[in-house]
Motif scaffolding. Structure first.
Motif, PDB file in Angstrom:
ATOM      1  N   MET A 135       0.930  -1.165  -0.047  1.00 11.07           N
ATOM      2  CA  MET A 135       0.159  -0.116  -0.130  1.00 11.07           C
ATOM      3  C   MET A 135       1.007   1.063  -0.011  1.00 11.07           C
ATOM      4  O   MET A 135       1.799   1.183   0.528  1.00 11.07           O
ATOM      5  N   LYS A 136       0.529   2.278  -0.644  1.00 13.78           N
ATOM      6  CA  LYS A 136       1.249   3.513  -0.701  1.00 13.78           C
ATOM      7  C   LYS A 136       0.473   4.608   0.371  1.00 13.78           C
ATOM      8  O   LYS A 136      -0.786   4.852  -0.061  1.00 13.78           O
ATOM      9  N   THR A 196      -8.981  12.868  -4.314  1.00 14.02           N
ATOM     10  CA  THR A 196      -9.712  11.733  -4.562  1.00 14.02           C
ATOM     11  C   THR A 196      -9.475  10.420  -3.837  1.00 14.02           C
ATOM     12  O   THR A 196     -10.028   9.368  -3.848  1.00 14.02           O
ATOM     13  N   CYS A 197      -8.449  10.322  -2.911  1.00 14.59           N
ATOM     14  CA  CYS A 197      -8.319   9.360  -2.065  1.00 14.59           C
ATOM     15  C   CYS A 197      -9.344   8.946  -0.912  1.00 14.59           C
ATOM     16  O   CYS A 197      -9.743   9.891  -0.451  1.00 14.59           O
ATOM     17  N   LYS A 198      -9.848   7.530  -1.102  1.00 18.88           N
ATOM     18  CA  LYS A 198     -11.121   7.496  -0.635  1.00 18.88           C
ATOM     19  C   LYS A 198     -10.545   7.110   1.187  1.00 18.88           C
ATOM     20  O   LYS A 198     -11.558   7.063   1.973  1.00 18.88           O
ATOM     21  N   ASN A 199      -9.491   6.989   1.349  1.00 16.15           N
ATOM     22  CA  ASN A 199      -9.160   6.574   2.795  1.00 16.15           C
ATOM     23  C   ASN A 199      -8.238   7.864   3.554  1.00 16.15           C
ATOM     24  O   ASN A 199      -7.086   7.801   3.360  1.00 16.15           O
ATOM     25  N   LEU A 200      -8.750   8.810   4.000  1.00 11.81           N
ATOM     26  CA  LEU A 200      -8.416   9.861   4.613  1.00 11.81           C
ATOM     27  C   LEU A 200      -8.519   9.835   6.245  1.00 11.81           C
ATOM     28  O   LEU A 200      -9.523   9.248   6.688  1.00 11.81           O
ATOM     29  N   ILE A 201      -7.437   9.869   6.797  1.00 11.19           N
ATOM     30  CA  ILE A 201      -7.109   9.664   8.406  1.00 11.19           C
ATOM     31  C   ILE A 201      -6.577  10.947   8.648  1.00 11.19           C
ATOM     32  O   ILE A 201      -5.576  11.518   8.391  1.00 11.19           O
ATOM     33  N   ALA A 202      -7.158  11.326   9.838  1.00  8.13           N
ATOM     34  CA  ALA A 202      -6.428  12.470  10.651  1.00  8.13           C
ATOM     35  C   ALA A 202      -5.510  12.221  11.675  1.00  8.13           C
ATOM     36  O   ALA A 202      -6.450  11.514  12.694  1.00  8.13           O
ATOM     37  N   TYR A 203      -4.432  12.486  11.882  1.00 12.71           N
ATOM     38  CA  TYR A 203      -3.781  12.231  12.997  1.00 12.71           C
ATOM     39  C   TYR A 203      -3.241  13.399  13.742  1.00 12.71           C
ATOM     40  O   TYR A 203      -2.241  14.263  13.211  1.00 12.71           O
ATOM     41  N   ALA A 204      -3.796  13.845  14.948  1.00 13.30           N
ATOM     42  CA  ALA A 204      -3.375  14.855  15.754  1.00 13.30           C
ATOM     43  C   ALA A 204      -3.100  16.137  15.321  1.00 13.30           C
ATOM     44  O   ALA A 204      -2.547  17.078  15.509  1.00 13.30           O
ATOM     45  N   PRO A 205      -4.489  16.640  14.023  1.00 14.98           N
ATOM     46  CA  PRO A 205      -4.291  17.866  13.769  1.00 14.98           C
ATOM     47  C   PRO A 205      -4.831  18.767  14.614  1.00 14.98           C
ATOM     48  O   PRO A 205      -5.392  18.501  15.567  1.00 14.98           O
ATOM     49  N   SER A 206      -4.292  20.142  14.505  1.00 17.42           N
ATOM     50  CA  SER A 206      -4.696  21.253  15.572  1.00 17.42           C
ATOM     51  C   SER A 206      -5.533  22.247  14.766  1.00 17.42           C
ATOM     52  O   SER A 206      -5.179  22.809  13.865  1.00 17.42           O
ATOM     53  N   VAL A 207      -6.318  22.700  15.432  1.00 20.60           N
ATOM     54  CA  VAL A 207      -7.130  24.121  14.972  1.00 20.60           C
ATOM     55  C   VAL A 207      -6.739  25.264  15.359  1.00 20.60           C
ATOM     56  O   VAL A 207      -7.218  26.439  15.154  1.00 20.60           O
ATOM     57  N   ASP A 234      -4.738   0.475  13.611  1.00 21.97           N
ATOM     58  CA  ASP A 234      -6.034   0.354  13.346  1.00 21.97           C
ATOM     59  C   ASP A 234      -6.604   0.948  12.158  1.00 21.97           C
ATOM     60  O   ASP A 234      -7.249   0.879  11.239  1.00 21.97           O
ATOM     61  N   ALA A 235      -6.382   2.497  12.115  1.00 20.66           N
ATOM     62  CA  ALA A 235      -6.804   3.433  11.168  1.00 20.66           C
ATOM     63  C   ALA A 235      -6.254   3.037   9.702  1.00 20.66           C
ATOM     64  O   ALA A 235      -7.131   2.889   8.845  1.00 20.66           O
ATOM     65  N   ILE A 236      -5.068   2.790   9.515  1.00 16.60           N
ATOM     66  CA  ILE A 236      -4.466   2.497   8.372  1.00 16.60           C
ATOM     67  C   ILE A 236      -4.818   0.970   8.008  1.00 16.60           C
ATOM     68  O   ILE A 236      -5.012   0.497   6.873  1.00 16.60           O
ATOM     69  N   GLY A 237      -4.691   0.092   9.053  1.00 16.10           N
ATOM     70  CA  GLY A 237      -5.142  -1.407   8.799  1.00 16.10           C
ATOM     71  C   GLY A 237      -6.544  -1.413   8.170  1.00 16.10           C
ATOM     72  O   GLY A 237      -6.955  -2.041   7.234  1.00 16.10           O
ATOM     73  N   ALA A 263      -7.907   0.867   6.325  1.00 15.02           N
ATOM     74  CA  ALA A 263      -7.751   1.339   4.925  1.00 15.02           C
ATOM     75  C   ALA A 263      -7.240   0.204   4.066  1.00 15.02           C
ATOM     76  O   ALA A 263      -7.470   0.234   2.858  1.00 15.02           O
ATOM     77  N   LYS A 264      -6.563  -0.733   4.345  1.00 14.52           N
ATOM     78  CA  LYS A 264      -5.972  -1.877   3.632  1.00 14.52           C
ATOM     79  C   LYS A 264      -7.282  -2.891   3.376  1.00 14.52           C
ATOM     80  O   LYS A 264      -6.983  -3.632   2.524  1.00 14.52           O
ATOM     81  N   GLN A 265      -8.308  -2.867   4.257  1.00 22.87           N
ATOM     82  CA  GLN A 265      -9.391  -3.883   3.872  1.00 22.87           C
ATOM     83  C   GLN A 265     -10.100  -3.576   2.600  1.00 22.87           C
ATOM     84  O   GLN A 265     -10.117  -2.490   2.427  1.00 22.87           O
TER      85      GLN A 265
END
Length: 357
Positions: free
Chosen positions: A1-2, A131-142, A350-353, A355-357
């Protein structure tokens, strides 16, 4: 996976560089058989404003020699990015990112969701145009953006597109909860998830007190600290910053040299989030003086989360290294960090895993 990481890696700032580097290291360790890159997206407006800022001359604080070293920093950071970061092809918009065909994109950390920051805000950090279907947010700050303020539609629409969202501070958690109805998982800043390489320091091998952007510290307190240092044979350095009173010029540092400055300090004074983080990572005693609203909220949340109290400098502050050397019980702090480090890595796994499914 990329796997791609979308963040503020292009900014000439030690915290921005190190959190991006650390997040890629942590993901690559969890998924050694996958391709993990930092997406070399550059917001030109943000980049130009940031780079230009290093050329300002503060005559009351800097000597000409200080300034001559400081203006080398944009080139130093460019060299560090090329040497130390695993970068994708350079991109300037969502269309160019889409061409790279990532299977999963992690957005974060840093203030990538600070939509009120007119120089750094980019809608694509909320997934706009991707267009990527698997978007994950890790510790973003507002940043300092309050959850009850008016929220742009692209922010609401974007946050709802993410498969998994985590947060590192209260305001981001509140915003996500208001939009999705679900509280995001709390995770550590990426800098807690990786081991940083050792580096040689050019500064003389003498015990020292370290400053990292402790702006507006009252002069009477500064004078006491410098007087104490002189009386006790201590040097005073700045970590990637200038001041005429510092013992040596230590402004033009590579990122891992900057980390090394914290490792060797007798005591740290800072007014920033990552100044506090790297004091903690290196088990240094430290104090904070916070005047920037965004930093107040981020640093206060971090210290409360780790059970580190009474780090703020007040008007009665007196510096005495001997009496302050054990103020922070790092054994207790690291029991909290180790637990949160494991849960933060598990979130990524878990989050990236998923996306692999």
């Amino acid at each position: 996976m990329k796997i791609g990481i979308l963040t503020h890696q292009y900014i000439n700032n030690y915290g921005a560089f190190l959190q991006a580097w650390a997040l890629r290291e942590a993901i690559a360790e969890l998924f050694p058989n996958d391709e993990v890159q930092i997406i070399d997206y550059v917001n030109l407006k943000h980049f130009i404003i940031n780079a230009g800022g290093w050329f300002r001359f503060y005559k009351n604080r800097e000597s000409f020699k200080d300034w001559m070293e400081k203006i080398k920093l944009p080139r130093t950071f460019a060299k560090a990015r090329n040497q130390e970061m695993v970068l994708s092809k350079r991109c300037f918009n969502a269309k160019q990112i889409n061409v790279l065909d990532f299977d999963c994109i992690i957005v974060g950390s840093d203030e990538v969701w600070n939509y009120k920051d007119t120089k750094g805000n980019a809608a694509l950090k909320f997934g706009e145009g991707l267009t990527c279907k698997n978007l994950i947010a890790y510790a973003p700050s507002v940043g300092k953006t309050a959850a009850d303020e008016s929220v742009p539609e692209y922010v609401i629409r974007g946050i709802k597109k993410f498969k998994k969202i985590s947060a590192r501070d209260d305001l981001t958690e509140q915003l996500v909860c208001n939009i999705t109805g679900t509280a995001p998982e709390r995770v550590l800043d990426p800098t807690f998830l990786a081991e940083f390489p050792r580096a040689e320091l050019a500064a003389k091998k003498k015990p020292y007190i370290l400053f990292y952007y402790c702006e507006n510290l009252p002069h009477n307190i500064l004078n006491r600290i410098f007087s104490y240092a002189k009386e006790h044979g201590l040097a005073v350095y700045g970590a990637g910053e200038c001041d005429k009173r510092y013992s040596e010029i230590t402004v033009n540092l590579m990122p891992f040299e900057w980390v090394e400055m914290f490792r060797n300090a007798e005591f740290v004074f800072t007014g920033t989030f990552h100044g506090a983080v790297f004091s903690i990572l290196n088990r240094r005693q430290f104090k904070v003086y916070l005047t920037n609203e965004s930093r107040i909220k981020k640093v206060t949340a971090l210290l409360e989360e780790l059970g580190i109290q009474n780090r703020e400098i007040d008007s009665k502050f007196e510096f005495d290294l001997e009496s302050m050397k054990n103020e922070i019980n790092y054994d207790a702090v690291y029991r909290v960090i180790n637990e949160k480090r494991q849960s933060s890595k598990q979130y990524l796994k878990d989050a990236i895993g998923m996306a692999k499914q």
